[in-house]
Design an enzyme around this catalytic site. Structure first.
Site, mmCIF file in Angstrom:
data_model
loop_
_atom_site.group_PDB
_atom_site.id
_atom_site.type_symbol
_atom_site.label_atom_id
_atom_site.label_comp_id
_atom_site.label_asym_id
_atom_site.label_seq_id
_atom_site.Cartn_x
_atom_site.Cartn_y
_atom_site.Cartn_z
ATOM 1 N N LYS A 55 8.126 -44.626 -7.482
ATOM 2 C CA LYS A 55 8.613 -44.194 -8.802
ATOM 3 C C LYS A 55 8.881 -42.691 -8.907
ATOM 4 O O LYS A 55 9.774 -42.276 -9.629
ATOM 5 C CB LYS A 55 7.622 -44.621 -9.898
ATOM 6 N N GLY A 63 0.618 -57.296 -22.615
ATOM 7 C CA GLY A 63 1.383 -56.586 -21.585
ATOM 8 C C GLY A 63 2.604 -57.344 -21.102
ATOM 9 O O GLY A 63 3.525 -56.759 -20.527
ATOM 10 N N SER A 82 9.443 -60.008 -10.911
ATOM 11 C CA SER A 82 10.727 -59.563 -11.484
ATOM 12 C C SER A 82 11.926 -60.377 -11.011
ATOM 13 O O SER A 82 12.823 -60.689 -11.803
ATOM 14 C CB SER A 82 10.967 -58.091 -11.171
ATOM 15 N N ALA A 141 -4.167 -42.207 -18.309
ATOM 16 C CA ALA A 141 -3.189 -41.122 -18.171
ATOM 17 C C ALA A 141 -2.427 -41.267 -16.858
ATOM 18 O O ALA A 141 -1.895 -40.296 -16.327
ATOM 19 C CB ALA A 141 -3.897 -39.775 -18.238
ATOM 20 N N ASP A 164 9.568 -48.332 -18.591
ATOM 21 C CA ASP A 164 8.213 -48.819 -18.902
ATOM 22 C C ASP A 164 7.831 -48.498 -20.349
ATOM 23 O O ASP A 164 7.391 -49.360 -21.102
ATOM 24 C CB ASP A 164 7.177 -48.197 -17.953
ATOM 25 N N ARG A 214 -5.796 -35.460 -15.059
ATOM 26 C CA ARG A 214 -4.624 -36.248 -15.464
ATOM 27 C C ARG A 214 -4.476 -36.291 -16.983
ATOM 28 O O ARG A 214 -3.379 -36.227 -17.516
ATOM 29 C CB ARG A 214 -4.726 -37.670 -14.907
HETATM 30 P P1 NDP Z 1 -2.227 -45.619 -12.236
HETATM 31 O O1 NDP Z 1 -3.021 -45.807 -10.993
HETATM 32 O O2 NDP Z 1 -1.139 -44.600 -12.270
HETATM 33 O O3 NDP Z 1 -3.247 -45.251 -13.449
HETATM 34 C C1 NDP Z 1 -4.418 -45.968 -13.661
HETATM 35 C C2 NDP Z 1 -5.129 -45.480 -14.917
HETATM 36 O O4 NDP Z 1 -6.270 -46.313 -15.142
HETATM 37 C C3 NDP Z 1 -5.658 -44.059 -14.815
HETATM 38 O O5 NDP Z 1 -5.630 -43.439 -16.085
HETATM 39 C C4 NDP Z 1 -7.105 -44.283 -14.372
HETATM 40 O O6 NDP Z 1 -7.971 -43.229 -14.736
HETATM 41 C C5 NDP Z 1 -7.451 -45.508 -15.179
HETATM 42 N N1 NDP Z 1 -8.549 -46.285 -14.633
HETATM 43 C C6 NDP Z 1 -8.508 -47.155 -13.586
HETATM 44 N N2 NDP Z 1 -9.717 -47.706 -13.384
HETATM 45 C C7 NDP Z 1 -10.545 -47.169 -14.327
HETATM 46 C C8 NDP Z 1 -11.931 -47.337 -14.650
HETATM 47 N N3 NDP Z 1 -12.701 -48.173 -13.951
HETATM 48 N N4 NDP Z 1 -12.436 -46.644 -15.690
HETATM 49 C C9 NDP Z 1 -11.666 -45.803 -16.411
HETATM 50 N N5 NDP Z 1 -10.355 -45.594 -16.145
HETATM 51 C C10 NDP Z 1 -9.802 -46.268 -15.121
HETATM 52 O O7 NDP Z 1 -1.687 -47.064 -12.599
HETATM 53 P P2 NDP Z 1 -0.423 -47.437 -13.544
HETATM 54 O O8 NDP Z 1 -0.442 -46.546 -14.723
HETATM 55 O O9 NDP Z 1 0.794 -47.518 -12.717
HETATM 56 O O10 NDP Z 1 -0.789 -48.933 -13.966
HETATM 57 C C11 NDP Z 1 -1.811 -49.188 -14.912
HETATM 58 C C12 NDP Z 1 -1.721 -50.641 -15.341
HETATM 59 O O11 NDP Z 1 -0.496 -50.850 -16.040
HETATM 60 C C13 NDP Z 1 -1.730 -51.650 -14.196
HETATM 61 O O12 NDP Z 1 -2.604 -52.700 -14.559
HETATM 62 C C14 NDP Z 1 -0.304 -52.158 -14.152
HETATM 63 O O13 NDP Z 1 -0.232 -53.507 -13.721
HETATM 64 C C15 NDP Z 1 0.073 -52.065 -15.619
HETATM 65 N N6 NDP Z 1 1.520 -51.972 -15.836
HETATM 66 C C16 NDP Z 1 2.085 -52.891 -16.663
HETATM 67 C C17 NDP Z 1 3.426 -52.871 -16.921
HETATM 68 C C18 NDP Z 1 4.009 -53.892 -17.840
HETATM 69 O O14 NDP Z 1 5.236 -54.017 -17.869
HETATM 70 N N7 NDP Z 1 3.205 -54.610 -18.618
HETATM 71 C C19 NDP Z 1 4.319 -51.854 -16.321
HETATM 72 C C20 NDP Z 1 3.621 -50.897 -15.490
HETATM 73 C C21 NDP Z 1 2.267 -50.980 -15.252
HETATM 74 P P3 NDP Z 1 -8.112 -41.902 -13.805
HETATM 75 O O15 NDP Z 1 -6.950 -41.020 -14.171
HETATM 76 O O16 NDP Z 1 -9.417 -41.349 -14.217
HETATM 77 O O17 NDP Z 1 -8.077 -42.356 -12.381
#
Ligand code: NDP
Length: 270
Positions: A59, A235, A10, A119, A95, A147
């Site tokens: 956050k 993304g 950033s 989620a 976001d 979630r």
């Molecule tokens: P969180 O940890 O809050 O959420 C992760 C999500 O991914 C959950 O729903 C989780 O499921 C799921 N997940 C992770 N691994 C697996 C798997 N192996 N199988 C199935 N589901 C899985 O992370 P964030 O939401 O903060 O971030 C998610 C992504 O978004 C990251 O890669 C981040 O870099 C990206 N991002 C991109 C942005 C952009 O500007 N492009 C801005 C913000 C984030 P469960 O609930 O079951 O654990």
């Protein structure tokens, strides 16, 4: 502010945009531990900051130090962008707005049927913003039930949007009537071979397919969708657009998004 923040693109992106807009401004990457967050936020006002971004793990925690929240931030219970307006700290969540602005380069969200994988924080922000922008219905597909159901409850009860939850415990087949299919999970982050459990043959050319993961930019999910004729939204567009929204809120100036995108690509060597 975040922890860890080393490697976050950033600062480079924002400072390139300041420079392109001929603004002699600074954007600092600050490593702040959770127990010092309150002091750090109070310090923003003392030091004359115009605002700031907050990333993991702050956050949700930052909310208690703010004077007010925008509607979207209040619904999500999470803030990634603060603007100081008339000495008040105002929390926003850009976001989801960044995602929607990026999507608008291809299509309008209103009236669309959405399938959203995930989620967590990013998926929640996107779902709320899509709901506020009038999508027709959202299917949340998530590995953990708790979630996923909590997000569906938020969408149906607080944003009055048609939403359902599907437990993601096997290969998911994308329905033909979906318009927009989004990976909101972290699957694919830093791994161009990582694959979402989705039936590849279920991508149809009328689906618009988006990913939150921006490194790599061309995720396997987007690649498989593109091979089946789908339009894709990466993304990086979301990252650039959430930065552009913050830039506008703080400076009152529209940034050059092409400069911002190039800066992230240069910084991440992609
Ligand atoms: P969180 O940890 O809050 O959420 C992760 C999500 O991914 C959950 O729903 C989780 O499921 C799921 N997940 C992770 N691994 C697996 C798997 N192996 N199988 C199935 N589901 C899985 O992370 P964030 O939401 O903060 O971030 C998610 C992504 O978004 C990251 O890669 C981040 O870099 C990206 N991002 C991109 C942005 C952009 O500007 N492009 C801005 C913000 C984030 P469960 O609930 O079951 O654990």
């Amino acid at each position: 502010m975040g922890q860890p923040v080393a490697g976050n693109p950033s600062q480079f992106m924002m400072e390139q945009a300041f420079s392109a807009a001929r603004l002699d401004w600074r954007y600092l990457t600050l490593e702040v531990p959770p127990e010092r967050l309150g002091d750090a936020v109070r310090g923003m006002r003392a030091m004359g900051f115009r605002g700031g971004n907050f990333t993991l793990p702050h956050k949700v925690a930052v909310v208690e130090y703010l004077d007010r929240l925008t509607e979207a931030a209040e619904l999500m219970g999470a803030v990634n962008c603060v603007t100081i307006e008339d000495d008040e700290l105002v929390g926003e969540n850009t976001d989801g707005k960044g995602f929607v602005e990026s999507l608008r380069e291809i299509t309008e969200p209103a009236g669309k049927r959405v399938v959203l994988f995930g989620a967590g924080g990013a998926a929640r922000a996107i779902a709320v913003e899509l709901a506020l922008n009038g999508v027709d219905a959202i299917t949340i597909v998530n590995r953990s039930r708790e979630r996923g159901e909590s997000l569906v409850q938020l969408l149906t009860q607080r944003v009055d949007t048609d939403a359902e939850f599907i437990l993601w415990d096997s290969e998911f087949a994308i329905p033909d009537d979906a318009d927009l299919v989004i990976n909101g999970t972290s699957i694919g982050l830093g791994d161009s071979q990582a694959r979402l459990p989705v039936v590849a043959e279920s991508f149809q050319s009328q689906h618009i397919v988006a990913d939150v993961v921006f490194n790599p930019v061309r995720t396997r999910f987007l690649q498989e969708a593109a091979e089946r004729g789908c339009k894709t939204v990466d993304g990086l567009g979301m990252l650039v657009n959430q930065g552009a929204i913050a830039f506008r809120a703080w400076t009152g100036v529209d940034p050059d998004k092409a400069v911002m995108r190039e800066a992230v690509e240069e910084f991440l060597e992609i």
